[in-house]
Design an enzyme around this catalytic site. Structure first.
Site, short mmCIF file in Angstrom:
data_model
loop_
_atom_site.label_atom_id
_atom_site.label_comp_id
_atom_site.label_asym_id
_atom_site.label_seq_id
_atom_site.Cartn_x
_atom_site.Cartn_y
_atom_site.Cartn_z
N ALA A 1 0.82 -1.22 0.00
CA ALA A 1 0.00 0.00 0.00
C ALA A 1 0.85 1.27 0.00
CB ALA A 1 -0.94 0.01 1.21
N ASP A 2 2.17 1.12 0.05
CA ASP A 2 3.05 2.28 0.14
C ASP A 2 3.20 2.95 -1.22
OD1 ASP A 2 5.28 3.58 2.04
OD2 ASP A 2 6.05 3.46 -0.02
#
Length: 294
Positions: A242-243
């Site tokens: 999700a980064d």
């Protein structure tokens, strides 16, 4: 005052370590002397250890200096873990030689994962950084530490959980925290100050147990929990899909028209395990601005 000279297995590029850490304005770095002053808590006592590099990438040698001889061994142990002095990087680099990240591991050869200096400050930093661009995240973190923390010999320390637990939302809003971010930091600090959450004990648990515990705390989701595992505890096989930074790095690496999906990221990273944390670091490093302070 104590002094210790240590040799680390090559390769280890301390200049690249300082370069990356210098992105954070709270770090006390001298590029000419090749030193960094590290704020630590040893048995809840704040103290500083200075690390100076006197070698080079293929002969990494360091002089460590600190106060309080009674804490020397524990301080050395902590520094070795934080700066990844304890495990050879060569085997990790070798692992990536037959992967799509080979060029990155050549360009950034000898760059270790450097942990946050303290479990609590790692979590607070992660909460502050949520949904902010990196530049303002560093600015807001610096403002928080310099307003409510303390210094020893010019080295800044984060506010303790006990201090932060007593802050008000209004005090944090005065330095540009959002209401929710302020509530998250205060709430986390209260759980630690009251003994409801023990980070040192938590750090001994499995990845899954740590994530399951942290995501129950208001303001902590998977991204923050995974970053705590990677930069707080030092787990070797984390890949935060999700980064945004990793997404952008992969988009750049593979010349994609848009950021990759979670499924695509997992596919790309299949043969990077068991060192996914290092894949994450080198992908981040590929997009970060290099220091101009040298």
């Amino acid at each position: 005052m104590w002094t210790e000279t240590i040799q680390v297995e090559a390769p280890y590029n301390f200049d690249l370590v300082l370069d990356r850490l210098s992105l954070d304005p709270l770090q006390i770095i001298d590029f000419e002397k090749r030193t960094i002053k590290v704020p630590l808590y040893i048995e809840e006592t704040p103290l500083i250890v200075q690390i100076q590099s006197i070698g080079h990438t293929d002969n990494p040698t360091f002089i460590l200096q600190g106060e309080r001889n009674e804490y020397k061994e524990k301080a050395l142990e902590r520094v070795k873990k934080v700066f990844h002095f304890h495990e050879p990087l060569a085997k990790i680099a070798t692992h990536f030689q037959e992967t799509d990240l080979q060029a990155l591991f050549t360009e950034h050869r000898g760059t270790p994962i450097v942990l946050d200096f303290d479990y609590y400050s790692c979590l607070v930093r992660c909460i502050i950084h949520q949904q902010l661009n990196l530049s303002f995240a560093h600015t807001l973190t610096e403002r928080y530490v310099k307003t409510f923390g303390f210094e020893i010999d010019g080295v800044p320390f984060f506010p303790t959980p006990e201090r932060a637990a007593k802050l008000t939302v209004e005090e944090l809003r005065d330095i540009q925290f959002s209401t929710r971010k302020a509530e998250y930091v205060i709430g986390l600090s209260q759980k630690i100050a009251t003994g409801e959450l023990h980070l040192k004990q938590l750090a001994e648990k499995t990845d899954t147990e740590i994530i399951d515990t942290l995501v129950k705390i208001r303001g902590i989701g998977n991204w923050t929990a995974e970053n705590f595992l990677l930069f707080g505890v030092g787990r070797p096989d984390l890949f935060p899909v999700a980064d945004i930074g990793i997404q952008r790095a992969l988009q750049q690496l593979y010349n994609l028209p848009q950021k990759p999906t979670k499924e695509e990221m997992l596919k790309y990273s299949e043969n990077w395990s068991p060192y996914l944390s290092y894949a994450s670091l080198y992908l981040w490093r590929s997009t970060e601005k290099r220091s101009e302070k040298k």
